[in-house]
Motif scaffolding. Sequence first.
Motif, PDB file in Angstrom:
ATOM      1  N   THR A  68       0.937  -1.070   0.078  1.00  0.00           N
ATOM      2  CA  THR A  68       0.049   0.143  -0.032  1.00  0.00           C
ATOM      3  C   THR A  68       1.092   1.320   0.050  1.00  0.00           C
ATOM      4  OG1 THR A  68      -0.051  -0.002   2.433  1.00  0.00           O
ATOM      5  CG2 THR A  68      -1.694  -1.145   1.329  1.00  0.00           C
ATOM      6  N   ALA A  69       0.341   2.431  -0.357  1.00  0.00           N
ATOM      7  CA  ALA A  69       0.958   3.683  -0.514  1.00  0.00           C
ATOM      8  C   ALA A  69       1.255   4.017   1.226  1.00  0.00           C
ATOM      9  CB  ALA A  69       0.225   4.795  -0.863  1.00  0.00           C
ATOM     10  N   GLY A  99      -4.563   4.573  -2.177  1.00  0.00           N
ATOM     11  CA  GLY A  99      -3.203   3.971  -1.956  1.00  0.00           C
ATOM     12  C   GLY A  99      -3.570   2.342  -1.425  1.00  0.00           C
ATOM     13  N   GLU A 135      -3.116   5.061  -7.388  1.00  0.00           N
ATOM     14  CA  GLU A 135      -2.332   6.185  -6.801  1.00  0.00           C
ATOM     15  C   GLU A 135      -3.139   6.407  -5.328  1.00  0.00           C
ATOM     16  OE1 GLU A 135      -4.533  10.116  -8.499  1.00  0.00           O
ATOM     17  OE2 GLU A 135      -3.590   8.899  -9.959  1.00  0.00           O
ATOM     18  N   PHE A 193       1.639   9.449  -4.298  1.00  0.00           N
ATOM     19  CA  PHE A 193       2.356   8.006  -4.618  1.00  0.00           C
ATOM     20  C   PHE A 193       1.511   7.369  -5.786  1.00  0.00           C
ATOM     21  CE2 PHE A 193       3.092   8.603  -0.136  1.00  0.00           C
ATOM     22  CZ  PHE A 193       4.390   8.084  -0.040  1.00  0.00           C
ATOM     23  N   ARG A 196       1.169   3.599  -8.475  1.00  0.00           N
ATOM     24  CA  ARG A 196       1.662   2.286  -8.515  1.00  0.00           C
ATOM     25  C   ARG A 196       1.822   2.045  -9.969  1.00  0.00           C
ATOM     26  NH1 ARG A 196      -1.613  -2.242  -5.530  1.00  0.00           N
ATOM     27  NH2 ARG A 196      -3.418  -1.673  -7.072  1.00  0.00           N
ATOM     28  N   TRP A 200       4.539   0.472  -5.681  1.00  0.00           N
ATOM     29  CA  TRP A 200       4.214   1.737  -5.279  1.00  0.00           C
ATOM     30  C   TRP A 200       5.687   2.676  -5.372  1.00  0.00           C
ATOM     31  CZ3 TRP A 200      -0.384   4.013  -5.022  1.00  0.00           C
ATOM     32  CH2 TRP A 200      -1.521   3.117  -4.709  1.00  0.00           C
TER      33      TRP A 200
END
Length: 134
Positions: A38-39, A90, A96, A120, A122, A127
């Motif tokens: 994950t972000a 995220g 994103e 962020f 991906r 990521w």
Amino acid sequence: MTPEDPRNQPGAPCPCALGPSYEQCCGRFHRGDETAPTAEQLMRSRYAAFVRYDVAYLLRTWHPTTRPAKLFPDDGPRYTGLTVLEQTGGALFDSEGTVQFEAHYTDGVRDGVLRENSRFVREDGQWLYVGPVA
């Protein structure tokens, strides 16, 4: 961080404050065993990389369009704590997201707080940090 720094000892808590130990938490991302799913986890692992002066990981997880040519985190402040304030997107199936955080630090003279809302994206299942939200 020097070898004698307690944050660099085996079994030390992860600087990101999520995992029981660095090795089991952000260390697996820094070593390349896994990528952050994950972000928020990428942001936390990047914070841990700043704490541990892992320049290679920071550059590897920085989007190529905004990545600096060189990075010298050991010239900056010493980070002492992280607070995640908010996130949008995220998640596992997003492409994103943003993560707003506070990184607490000391520069040897005074304490401070770096506040940022980071963007962020991906790409190819990984990521990447793009930069602060304008």
